[in-house]
Design an enzyme around this catalytic site. Structure first.
Site, PDB file in Angstrom:
ATOM      1  N   ASP A  10      62.306  71.642  72.389  1.00  0.00           N
ATOM      2  CA  ASP A  10      63.792  72.327  72.827  1.00  0.00           C
ATOM      3  C   ASP A  10      63.479  73.507  73.586  1.00  0.00           C
ATOM      4  O   ASP A  10      62.406  73.957  73.666  1.00  0.00           O
ATOM      5  CB  ASP A  10      64.360  72.661  71.486  1.00  0.00           C
ATOM      6  CG  ASP A  10      65.520  73.654  71.501  1.00  0.00           C
ATOM      7  OD1 ASP A  10      66.360  73.216  72.152  1.00  0.00           O
ATOM      8  OD2 ASP A  10      65.473  74.653  70.747  1.00  0.00           O
ATOM      9  N   THR A  44      66.275  68.671  75.417  1.00  0.00           N
ATOM     10  CA  THR A  44      67.263  69.700  75.538  1.00  0.00           C
ATOM     11  C   THR A  44      68.695  69.571  75.242  1.00  0.00           C
ATOM     12  O   THR A  44      68.978  68.483  75.748  1.00  0.00           O
ATOM     13  CB  THR A  44      66.993  70.733  76.513  1.00  0.00           C
ATOM     14  OG1 THR A  44      67.871  72.128  76.598  1.00  0.00           O
ATOM     15  CG2 THR A  44      66.993  70.112  77.940  1.00  0.00           C
ATOM     16  N   ASP A 195      64.842  74.534  66.877  1.00  0.00           N
ATOM     17  CA  ASP A 195      65.495  75.714  65.971  1.00  0.00           C
ATOM     18  C   ASP A 195      66.688  75.451  65.355  1.00  0.00           C
ATOM     19  O   ASP A 195      67.406  76.254  64.657  1.00  0.00           O
ATOM     20  CB  ASP A 195      65.538  76.828  66.755  1.00  0.00           C
ATOM     21  CG  ASP A 195      66.548  76.968  68.007  1.00  0.00           C
ATOM     22  OD1 ASP A 195      66.394  76.263  68.730  1.00  0.00           O
ATOM     23  OD2 ASP A 195      67.132  77.978  67.995  1.00  0.00           O
ATOM     24  N   SER A 196      67.431  74.418  66.006  1.00  0.00           N
ATOM     25  CA  SER A 196      68.793  74.122  65.637  1.00  0.00           C
ATOM     26  C   SER A 196      69.007  72.714  64.967  1.00  0.00           C
ATOM     27  O   SER A 196      68.244  71.722  65.268  1.00  0.00           O
ATOM     28  CB  SER A 196      69.678  74.304  66.931  1.00  0.00           C
ATOM     29  OG  SER A 196      69.722  75.764  67.070  1.00  0.00           O
TER      30      SER A 196
END
Length: 245
Positions: A10, A44, A195-196
């Site tokens: 990411d 991404t 992270d998400s």
């Protein structure tokens, strides 16, 4: 120890520091991994145009997954696969954004549009992703509930205050899987870092799923391990620990 062949990164909140730069430590580790024949790819939510300056900065010619998997590129110059959101679905999402009076943005094959875009003709574009942003948790919950009821979209986020919509079945995991099929690498030999919420699918399916130290709690809960934060050169830490000879 399992030696991994590919790492899927990411960008925002993972590879990039909070100032949107790639640290020298991360650059050095990526270059060392590439020199040893390891595959480093971006996975991404950004569109290709937004991701490309970083790809060029790193000197990568490897595949990439962008727009949460709606596009997969076999190299920075060659599109492998593109999955569109139907125009009528974008119209419905746009209407919902207006009803909830929240910020919205959307990726088409021609670029990024948002609430301030003038003269936008939704029907004239081919769409890849739609996003909502609001700090009002009630509105965000209402939007998620409505879109979930349609049963036609993948719903994730890249920040606790947003929601991102992709075609059903399309995710960073589907994108990384397509790259692995192209390269002949099993997912068991992949590291995925994020992270998400939009990273959860690929973290689950990778051989080693890594949550950032700054990740949302749900990402940490499902990951195989949690590393340091994006401001502490986490990518370099994981590459050196799990990929380099």
């Amino acid at each position: 120890m399992q030696k991994y062949k590919l790492i899927a990164l990411d960008m925002d909140g993972t590879l990039l520091s909070d100032d949107k730069t790639i640290s020298e430590e991360n650059k050095a580790a990526i270059r060392e991994a590439s020199a040893q024949g390891k595959i480093v790819i971006m996975s991404t939510g950004r569109g290709a145009i937004s991701a490309m300056p970083y790809i060029h900065e790193l000197g990568l010619t490897t595949p990439l997954v962008v727009v949460n998997g709606s596009e997969v590129w076999s190299s920075p110059d060659v599109l492998l696969r593109r999955t569109l959101v139907p125009t009528e679905t974008i119209l419905a999402l746009h209407k919902l954004a207006l009803e909830q009076d929240c910020w919205w943005w959307a990726y088409s094959t021609n670029g990024v549009f948002n609430r301030e875009s003038e003269g936008l003709d939704i029907a004239a574009e081919e769409w890849l992703k739609f996003g909502f942003y609001t700090e009002n948790e009630v509105k965000l919950g209402r939007i998620r509930e409505v879109v979930t009821s349609w049963g036609t979209l993948e719903i994730t986020n890249s920040h606790p205050c947003n929601l991102e919509m992709n075609p059903l079945g399309i995710s960073k995991a589907s994108g990384v899987t397509a790259v692995c099929e192209l390269l002949g690498i099993p997912m068991s030999e992949v590291i995925a870092m994020g992270d998400s919420e939009n990273d959860i699918a690929m973290i689950r399916e990778a051989g080693l799923g890594v949550a950032m130290g700054n990740a949302q709690d749900e990402v940490k809960r499902i990951a195989d391990l949690t590393t340091v934060t994006n401001n502490e050169h986490a990518v370099a830490h994981i590459i050196r620990a799990y990929m380099l000879n």
